[in-house]
Design an enzyme around this catalytic site. Structure first.
Site, PDB file in Angstrom:
ATOM      1  CD  GLU A 211      -2.496   1.914   0.575  1.00 23.05           C
ATOM      2  OE1 GLU A 211      -3.404   1.111   0.358  1.00 23.05           O
ATOM      3  OE2 GLU A 211      -2.260   3.022   0.082  1.00 23.05           O
TER       4      GLU A 211
ATOM      5  CG  ASP B  73       5.216   2.923  -6.931  1.00 25.41           C
ATOM      6  OD1 ASP B  73       3.978   2.415  -7.155  1.00 25.41           O
ATOM      7  OD2 ASP B  73       5.905   3.345  -7.822  1.00 25.41           O
ATOM      8  N   GLY B  74       3.152  -0.043  -5.420  1.00 29.80           N
ATOM      9  CA  GLY B  74       2.717  -1.140  -6.004  1.00 29.80           C
ATOM     10  C   GLY B  74       3.679  -1.425  -7.528  1.00 29.80           C
TER      11      GLY B  74
ATOM     12  CG  ASP C 222      -8.538  -3.055  -2.645  1.00 29.24           C
ATOM     13  OD1 ASP C 222      -9.465  -2.287  -3.395  1.00 29.24           O
ATOM     14  OD2 ASP C 222      -8.787  -3.200  -1.408  1.00 29.24           O
ATOM     15  CB  SER C 223      -6.209   0.510  -7.415  1.00 24.45           C
ATOM     16  OG  SER C 223      -7.139   0.235  -8.652  1.00 24.45           O
ATOM     17  CB  SER C 224      -8.292   4.992  -5.466  1.00 27.34           C
ATOM     18  OG  SER C 224      -6.934   5.152  -5.106  1.00 27.34           O
TER      19      SER C 224
END
Ligand code: JA2
Length: 320
Positions: free
Chosen positions: A134, A165-166, A184-186
């Site tokens: 995250e 950073d993913g 699971d991103s915004s």
């Protein structure tokens, strides 16, 4: 993306705005989710009390107590979860991929700093290790403070939290190492933008074992068909196994629905529409986190049935 014009005489600079627009999020005791990503509409929730307001290195973070959906987490003016309907999102984004493969052992969650997806992954007793990457530590801290029923996911001993950073995390991940990657991103406007782009999908595919699966938040068929079409086209180029779009109902997300892109890499075939790894109704760990509230095998299969307009556009992108 075009800014909405409101006729306001003075336009504040972008970083001062609540969500890239001119409007404050809370007016007369109602939170309205105003964004150029869904122009001309805004869902509103009655606010009982603002519980937290902060600014991280990445975004504005707010928590409020709503009159009818429990506590609500808002990032840059956009609702990320409410206590009442989070189950519909967290259970579907997790169990659609994990119930589609036998024996998932190693899982990566990208984003998901609230911990809800971790809570759901942890129901699978075959899982031995869960990485989560995250970018925003404030999201994790705020979730632990205000959403204990969601952040409970962090308490599982199999979970390893990486703040970062993913995109970089996946680039550095050993090849073929994960059974499943859950993104699971915004929304794609803001810190999550790159998570919707082809180079990111290429890193995901590389990090997965043959026949491994990805499930990524893939927006609404009512609002973002163009984004979905791009994701489908990119995923068909990158993932050589199955590529399918599924959706669920989440009343507090724009248009009330949200979708998922499910893909598998070349290898043992994955039939996403017919789950082969059932999760028991009590969620395998029912005592500590309670039973499943939303997911079951019927809704798993149903999630892949699309309205004709969406089916047509998605099939057109799949044929290329
Ligand atoms: N909610 C989150 C998240 C990542 C971190 C914390 C909360 C979501 N991803 C899903 C958001 C969907 C947005 C719909 N407009």
């Amino acid at each position: 993306m075009a800014e909405q014009t409101t006729g306001a005489a003075v336009k504040r600079p972008r970083e001062e705005d609540d969500n890239g627009g001119d409007m404050p999020s809370i007016i007369s005791g109602w939170f309205s989710e105003i964004s150029p990503m869904w122009p001309g509409e805004a869902h509103s929730l009655k606010v009982e009390k603002v519980l937290f307001e902060g600014k991280s290195d990445y975004q504005k973070v707010m928590v409020f107590q709503s009159a009818t959906y429990g506590k609500v987490l808002v990032l840059d003016g956009v609702i990320q979860l409410t206590e009442r309907d989070e189950c519909a999102y967290q259970e579907m984004i997790t169990h659609l991929p994990l119930c589609s493969i036998p024996n998932p052992k190693k899982v990566l969650v990208v984003g998901g700093g609230d911990g809800g997806v971790l809570r759901e992954v942890a129901r699978h007793s075959s899982v031995e290790h869960i990485d989560i990457c995250e970018i925003d530590k404030m999201v994790v801290d705020v979730s632990k403070e205000f959403f204990p029923g969601v952040a409970v996911g962090f308490e599982d001993p199999r979970v390893k939290l990486h703040i970062g950073d993913g995109v970089a995390f996946l680039k550095a991940a050993p090849e073929g190492s994960y059974d499943a990657v859950i993104v699971d991103s915004s929304d794609p406007v803001g810190p999550a933008q790159e998570l919707f782009e082809k180079p990111f999908f290429e890193s995901v595919a590389k990090a997965l074992r043959p026949g491994g699966v990805m499930c990524t938040q893939a927006e609404s068929i009512w609002l973002h068909m163009h984004i979905i079409e791009d994701i489908v086209a990119n995923c068909h180029q990158v993932f050589k196994g199955s590529v399918n779009y599924a959706w669920t109902t989440v009343p507090t997300y724009p248009s009330g629905v949200i979708g998922f892109m499910l893909c598998s890499t070349e290898g043992p075939e994955v039939d996403f529409k017919n789950p082969i790894n059932p999760i028991d109704e009590n969620g395998n760990r029912g005592k500590s986190i309670g039973p499943l509230k939303f997911y079951n095998k019927e809704i798993h299969t149903a999630a892949f049935s699309l309205p004709s307009f969406a089916k047509k556009l998605i099939e057109a992108k799949s044929a290329k």
